[in-house]
Design an enzyme around this catalytic site. Structure first.
Site, mmCIF file in Angstrom:
data_model
loop_
_atom_site.group_PDB
_atom_site.id
_atom_site.type_symbol
_atom_site.label_atom_id
_atom_site.label_comp_id
_atom_site.label_asym_id
_atom_site.label_seq_id
_atom_site.Cartn_x
_atom_site.Cartn_y
_atom_site.Cartn_z
ATOM 1 N N SER A 1 42.956 12.692 -52.377
ATOM 2 C CA SER A 1 44.111 13.137 -53.146
ATOM 3 C C SER A 1 44.031 12.575 -54.574
ATOM 4 O O SER A 1 43.040 12.797 -55.258
ATOM 5 C CB SER A 1 45.400 12.725 -52.426
ATOM 6 O OG SER A 1 46.501 13.428 -52.911
ATOM 7 N N HIS B 1 46.870 17.339 -45.122
ATOM 8 C CA HIS B 1 46.464 16.608 -46.315
ATOM 9 C C HIS B 1 45.673 15.348 -45.969
ATOM 10 O O HIS B 1 44.756 14.967 -46.690
ATOM 11 C CB HIS B 1 47.710 16.250 -47.130
ATOM 12 C CG HIS B 1 47.417 15.842 -48.535
ATOM 13 N ND1 HIS B 1 46.853 16.695 -49.460
ATOM 14 C CD2 HIS B 1 47.611 14.660 -49.184
ATOM 15 C CE1 HIS B 1 46.712 16.058 -50.621
ATOM 16 N NE2 HIS B 1 47.155 14.829 -50.477
#
Length: 261
Positions: A102, A235
């Site tokens: 991320s 994610h």
């Protein structure tokens, strides 16, 4: 001489603040340096590090959290990258793989760019759960109120829902999380900033923020090889589904060492 010893000692202390060793291996073939997501810490990668018996794994500890909570947050991803690269510039006893998740993928990218310029390029860069660095999402999550901000955190996962209800925990977690969101959401890449090392992108197929098309934009951030793999999960897919990712990291190290032999 006294001045030199003081300088070296201070450098070693600073190095230890930023870069935390997460596993032990007798004869490592290479070193994997892991960059956490927004609000994350080096210890997020502790279980991940145990999956590499012959690679030395380190995690980056950003300022403003846990034992560094009294230090100021940095203003930009580029500033973070510059400080970390300066510490790693002469770290040449083992070849290095950079691994970012991320927001951490952006920091790792900035570090890789600087390491190349310093003559100490990494073997490769792994970018997980992040759109290409030239994409600037039109988001201002960091400016949202507490409830809306917590809703965003719950959407991405990575933090137990019970912890999101604990006010004491939130008082510790929210400031670095919000500061990191600001860094990631205000980051602007440059078309001229391209690596020559391979970039390997890995995403989850149910990630609400990262589509395959947007993740594929990483290919324009290097003149070297590019690969992209999609995994089952969201994610933070590799916290529960990391086998293929572990294999990919090991394979990239083996390929690079064989090519450079």
């Amino acid at each position: 001489m006294n001045g030199e010893r003081t300088h070296n000692m201070a450098s070693a202390e600073e190095f230890g603040l930023w870069i935390r060793k997460l596993n032990t291996t007798d004869a490592p073939r290479a070193r994997v340096v892991c960059f956490p997501h927004a609000g994350g810490s080096a210890n997020f990668y502790f279980q991940f590090a145990r999956r590499f018996p012959d690679l030395e794994v380190h995690g980056i500890q950003y300022p403003g959290r846990q034992d560094r909570r009294h230090e100021p947050f940095r203003n930009t991803i580029q500033e973070l990258g510059a400080e970390i690269a300066q510490l790693m510039g002469d770290w040449k006893d083992l070849p290095i793989v950079l691994f970012g998740n991320s927001m951490g993928a952006l920091v790792a990218f900035e570090v890789a760019h600087r390491l190349e310029a310093m003559g100490n390029p990494p073997l490769s860069l792994f970018a997980c759960g992040r759109v290409g660095p030239l994409i600037s999402p039109d988001e201002k999550t960091y400016l949202k109120g507490k409830d809306a901000f917590l809703k965003e955190m719950a959407l991405l996962g990575g933090m137990d829902n019970a912890l999101l209800q604990d006010e004491e925990i939130l008082d510790l977690v929210l400031p670095p999380m919000r500061a990191d969101y600001r860094l990631a959401e205000t980051y602007r890449g440059s078309p001229e900033k391209r690596l020559s090392v391979p970039i390997h992108v890995h995403i989850g197929n149910t990630d609400p923020k990262v589509t395959e098309a947007k993740a594929a934009e990483w290919q324009f951030a290097t003149t070297g090889a590019f690969t992209m793999d999609t995994h089952e999960g969201g994610h933070f897919f590799f916290t529960d589904n990391s086998d293929r990712l572990i294999e990919a990291v090991n394979r990239s190290v083996e390929d690079a060492l064989t090519t450079n032999a």
